[in-house]
Design an enzyme around this catalytic site. Structure first.
Site, PDB file in Angstrom:
ATOM      1  N   HIS A   3       4.416  -5.865  11.072  1.00  0.00           N
ATOM      2  CA  HIS A   3       3.923  -5.996   9.697  1.00  0.00           C
ATOM      3  C   HIS A   3       4.998  -6.408   8.695  1.00  0.00           C
ATOM      4  CE1 HIS A   3       0.843  -5.661   6.758  1.00  0.00           C
ATOM      5  NE2 HIS A   3       1.402  -4.657   6.101  1.00  0.00           N
ATOM      6  N   TYR A  18       0.817  -1.212   0.000  1.00  0.00           N
ATOM      7  CA  TYR A  18       0.000   0.000   0.000  1.00  0.00           C
ATOM      8  C   TYR A  18       0.853   1.267   0.000  1.00  0.00           C
ATOM      9  CZ  TYR A  18      -4.110   2.808   1.234  1.00  0.00           C
ATOM     10  OH  TYR A  18      -5.147   3.704   1.240  1.00  0.00           O
ATOM     11  N   ASP A  33       1.352  -8.135  14.448  1.00  0.00           N
ATOM     12  CA  ASP A  33       1.060  -7.216  13.345  1.00  0.00           C
ATOM     13  C   ASP A  33      -0.143  -6.333  13.683  1.00  0.00           C
ATOM     14  OD1 ASP A  33       0.509  -5.963  10.932  1.00  0.00           O
ATOM     15  OD2 ASP A  33       0.769  -7.768   9.729  1.00  0.00           O
TER      16      ASP A  33
END
Length: 338
Positions: free
Chosen positions: A317, A101, A288
């Protein structure tokens, strides 16, 4: 003996995660929606353009690619192969890589690992993205959108036909179709790979291929700490972006909650995973805060094909970082040799 369940966490214990199978949310017209979308994109496809990209990378052949994605719109990519043997001399397996992202395809040097392992590599740009990290993207997203929170997750979210990820997932299916036709690619050995958003995109392609909505089956699916999975739980339990973009949107548009989750059901990784059949290798990080472990296991546990998952108890993450790529590369090599 040390147990991974001794690690402090905010989600379920590992033994519960391994059994976590929330109800699927796919609407009755899920397959029809995607069949129509992909048929329209294929009907409007234009020839792929490859342009040699000169640069300082020794030992690789790099091409700047423009292919037609959603609604025939142009999408950029890098096509990278080892320089020796040349593309004319050998047919290689191909990995189609999707980006996390906020990033774009960047420069070729940012994504050469799969080519360094001897494979062909197609790195797809993510439309509209590329201005948060890395060195940028080159594919615009010109589609109109109603009110949206900053970011991409709520663009067009009031209707599945206008939702941002309809365009991205269609681009990705088209990228796989294009990869099969590139010089030096063995069309029967094409895999998809990505982390976070890229992992979510890979799952979508896997599901659409497994459901027979793409022309050919995939050889492998490699999804690391995948985003875009089990939206109801993710939006409710994490306060970090990108999921928190939905929270901010709904905190203003308070009457649209039902409609938003109806839209997201067409794009949920769980629903794609249930349709996927290619061998898959996942990763999950138990600490995460961006893609909570239960959302990853929701897709993994529903995945219909052969599968395995790498668990990283102390990671957030990053999900295993370079070690996970190394393990993936060994797994993929074994799959090809098998």
């Amino acid at each position: 003996m040390w147990q991974s369940d001794s690690v402090p966490r905010f989600d379920l214990p590992l033994e519960e995660l391994r059994e976590y199978r929330p109800a699927l949310t796919a609407p009755a017209d899920f397959d029809g929606f995607w069949a129509t979308t992909l048929d329209e994109a294929a009907a409007r496809a234009t020839p792929t353009v490859l342009t040699r990209a000169d640069g300082p990378l020794a030992g690789f052949e790099v091409s700047d690619v423009t292919f037609s994605g959603f609604a025939g719109q142009p999408v950029k990519a890098w096509f990278i192969t080892p320089a020796s043997p040349s593309r004319d001399e050998v047919q290689r397996p191909c990995v189609v890589q999707f980006i996390g992202y906020g990033g774009g395809r960047g420069l070729p040097v940012e994504n050469i690992a799969w080519a360094a392992a001897g494979h062909a590599l197609l790195v797809m740009d993510t439309r509209g993205q590329g201005s948060v990290w890395g060195t940028g993207g080159d594919t615009p997203d010109d589609a109109p959108s109603g009110p949206a929170a900053p970011g991409f997750v709520t663009r067009g979210i009031d209707d599945p036909s206008t939702y941002y990820y309809r365009r991205v997932f269609t681009d990705a299916v088209r990228a796989v179709a294009v990869a099969r036709e590139l010089p030096g690619v063995d069309a029967a050995r094409v895999a998809v790979q990505g982390g976070s958003q890229g992992g979510g995109i890979a799952l979508a392609v896997a599901g659409l291929s497994g459901a027979g909505l793409a022309a050919h089956p995939l050889t492998a699916v490699m999804a690391d700490v995948p985003f875009l999975s089990h939206f109801e739980r993710a939006v409710g339990m994490t306060s970090t972006d990108p999921y928190n973009e939905v929270v901010r949107y709904l905190s203003v548009h308070r009457t649209r909650t039902e409609r938003v989750f109806e839209t997201l059901a067409y794009f949920d990784g769980m629903n794609f995973a249930a349709r996927a059949t290619a061998p898959a290798y996942f990763s999950v990080a138990l600490l995460d805060p961006i893609c909570p472990p239960s959302t990853v296991f929701a897709s993994y546990n529903h995945y219909s094909g052969p599968k395995q998952i790498e668990v990283y108890p102390f990671d957030e993450h990053v999900g295993g970082g370079p070690l996970q790529w190394w393990r993936q590369a060994e797994w993929f090599a074994g799959l090809l040799a098998g």
